[in-house]
Design a protein around this motif. Structure first.
Motif, short mmCIF file in Angstrom:
data_model
loop_
_atom_site.label_atom_id
_atom_site.label_comp_id
_atom_site.label_asym_id
_atom_site.label_seq_id
_atom_site.Cartn_x
_atom_site.Cartn_y
_atom_site.Cartn_z
N GLU A 25 35.17 22.26 -31.91
CA GLU A 25 35.16 22.81 -33.68
C GLU A 25 34.18 23.36 -34.39
O GLU A 25 34.06 24.70 -34.78
CB GLU A 25 35.99 21.83 -34.40
CG GLU A 25 36.18 22.23 -35.85
CD GLU A 25 36.62 20.81 -36.75
OE1 GLU A 25 36.28 20.49 -37.34
OE2 GLU A 25 37.90 21.16 -37.01
N ARG A 26 33.04 22.36 -34.36
CA ARG A 26 31.53 22.58 -34.78
C ARG A 26 30.51 23.70 -33.97
O ARG A 26 30.04 24.93 -34.47
CB ARG A 26 30.58 21.20 -34.55
CG ARG A 26 31.25 21.01 -35.86
CD ARG A 26 30.45 19.57 -36.13
NE ARG A 26 31.76 18.52 -37.30
CZ ARG A 26 32.50 18.85 -37.48
NH1 ARG A 26 33.74 19.34 -36.15
NH2 ARG A 26 33.01 18.23 -38.41
N TYR B 30 32.22 27.26 -34.97
CA TYR B 30 31.58 28.00 -36.60
C TYR B 30 30.39 27.47 -36.60
O TYR B 30 30.06 28.56 -36.98
CB TYR B 30 31.84 26.29 -37.86
CG TYR B 30 31.85 27.35 -38.74
CD1 TYR B 30 32.42 27.53 -39.27
CD2 TYR B 30 30.78 26.47 -39.60
CE1 TYR B 30 32.53 28.69 -41.09
CE2 TYR B 30 30.11 26.72 -40.84
CZ TYR B 30 30.88 27.45 -41.56
OH TYR B 30 30.84 27.66 -42.69
N TYR B 31 29.30 27.27 -35.74
CA TYR B 31 28.33 27.23 -36.12
C TYR B 31 27.46 28.09 -35.42
O TYR B 31 26.38 28.46 -34.98
CB TYR B 31 27.10 25.65 -36.29
CG TYR B 31 27.59 24.71 -37.52
CD1 TYR B 31 27.63 24.93 -38.75
CD2 TYR B 31 28.26 23.78 -37.55
CE1 TYR B 31 28.04 24.53 -39.95
CE2 TYR B 31 29.07 22.90 -38.61
CZ TYR B 31 28.51 24.14 -40.29
OH TYR B 31 28.80 22.52 -40.70
N LYS C 172 30.62 31.46 -35.11
CA LYS C 172 30.85 32.42 -36.21
C LYS C 172 32.46 32.75 -35.82
O LYS C 172 32.13 33.66 -36.63
CB LYS C 172 29.31 32.99 -36.26
CG LYS C 172 27.71 32.71 -36.28
CD LYS C 172 28.00 31.74 -37.31
CE LYS C 172 26.01 31.49 -38.07
NZ LYS C 172 25.92 30.27 -37.74
N LYS D 299 35.37 26.61 -40.55
CA LYS D 299 34.65 25.36 -41.10
C LYS D 299 35.25 24.56 -40.92
O LYS D 299 36.71 23.81 -41.23
CB LYS D 299 34.65 25.93 -42.55
CG LYS D 299 33.33 25.08 -43.32
CD LYS D 299 33.19 25.12 -44.71
CE LYS D 299 32.09 24.78 -45.31
NZ LYS D 299 31.02 24.94 -46.43
N LYS E 160 36.60 18.90 -44.37
CA LYS E 160 35.68 17.97 -44.89
C LYS E 160 37.60 16.50 -45.34
O LYS E 160 37.65 17.24 -45.86
CB LYS E 160 34.62 17.94 -45.79
CG LYS E 160 33.29 18.38 -45.26
CD LYS E 160 32.56 19.04 -46.32
CE LYS E 160 30.95 18.58 -45.25
NZ LYS E 160 29.33 18.84 -45.67
#
Length: 182
Positions: A90-91, A94-95, A98, A102, A105
Motif C-alpha cells: 500500500e505504501r 502511494y509513496y 504515486k 493514500k 489512518k
C-alpha cells in the motif's frame, strides 16, 4: 552475539529485501507474476531459520535467547506476514509509484477494531512461536539447556496480556482524529 542471532538479523533483512524486490518487480517493472513469486518467497526465509535453529539445538547447543527469538520471529512472520506485505504494498503504491490511494489512518471504533484484530494475530503468532519453543524444549529434553526457551514463553505471555489491555483501551478511549485546521 552468537551465530543464531546473526542468522535472525540476516533473515529479517532478507524478508524486507525480498518484499522490496517483489514490489519493484511488480509495480516498476510491471512484471506482476514475477513480483508475486518474490513476495511468496518470504515463508522460505522462515523455513530456513527454523531448520538452522533446529539443527543447532539438535546438535547440542545450549538454547539461548537468540534461539527463542528465532521462534518468536517465525510466529510473528507467519501470523503478520501477509498484513506486513499488504502494508508495504500500500505504501509503495502511494509513496513510490504515486498510483495507489493514500494509506488509511484509523480512528475511533475503526482503530479499536483494527487493534483487536492485530491482537488476535498476536495470539496466532504466540501459539505458533510458543508451539515451536515447546517443540524445541521437548526435542532437547534437558531443562538446563532450555531455560532461555521457557523464559521466553513466560515473557511473551506477559507481552500478549499487555497487548490485550492496550487493544481493549482503544474501545474505552478511542483514538481521536487530529484536527489539522486548528
Amino acid at each position: 552475539m552468537n551465530h543464531i542471532a546473526w542468522i535472525i538479523i540476516a533473515c529479517e533483512i532478507a524478508f524486507w529485501v525480498v518484499i522490496a524486490i517483489g514490489l519493484v518487480t511488480r509495480y516498476v517493472l510491471k512484471q506482476n507474476k514475477l513480483g508475486l513469486i518474490f513476495l511468496a518467497l518470504t515463508p522460505v526465509i522462515d523455513l530456513i531459520l527454523l531448520v538452522i535453529t533446529g539443527i543447532d539445538l539438535y546438535g547440542g547447543a545450549e538454547a539461548t535467547t537468540a534461539h527463542a527469538i528465532a521462534a518468536v520471529y517465525i510466529g510473528v512472520s507467519i501470523a503478520f506476514g501477509k498484513s506486513m506485505i499488504e502494508w508495504a504494498d500500500e505504501r509503495f503504491q502511494y509513496y513510490v509509484t504515486k498510483e495507489g490511494p493514500k494509506p488509511l489512518k484509523r480512528f475511533g471504533m475503526n482503530h479499536a477494531k483494527h487493534s483487536l484484530k492485530g491482537w488476535l494475530k498476536h495470539v496466532l503468532a504466540y501459539l505458533i512461536g510458543a508451539g515451536l519453543l515447546a517443540g524445541m524444549i521437548y526435542v532437547v529434553n534437558d531443562p538446563s539447556r532450555t531455560e532461555a526457551l521457557s523464559g521466553m514463553v513466560k515473557i511473551w505471555s506477559i507481552v500478549l496480556g499487555i497487548d490485550l489491555i492496550i487493544a481493549i483501551s482503544y474501545f474505552i478511549s478511542p483514538r481521536k482524529e487530529k484536527n489539522v485546521n486548528q
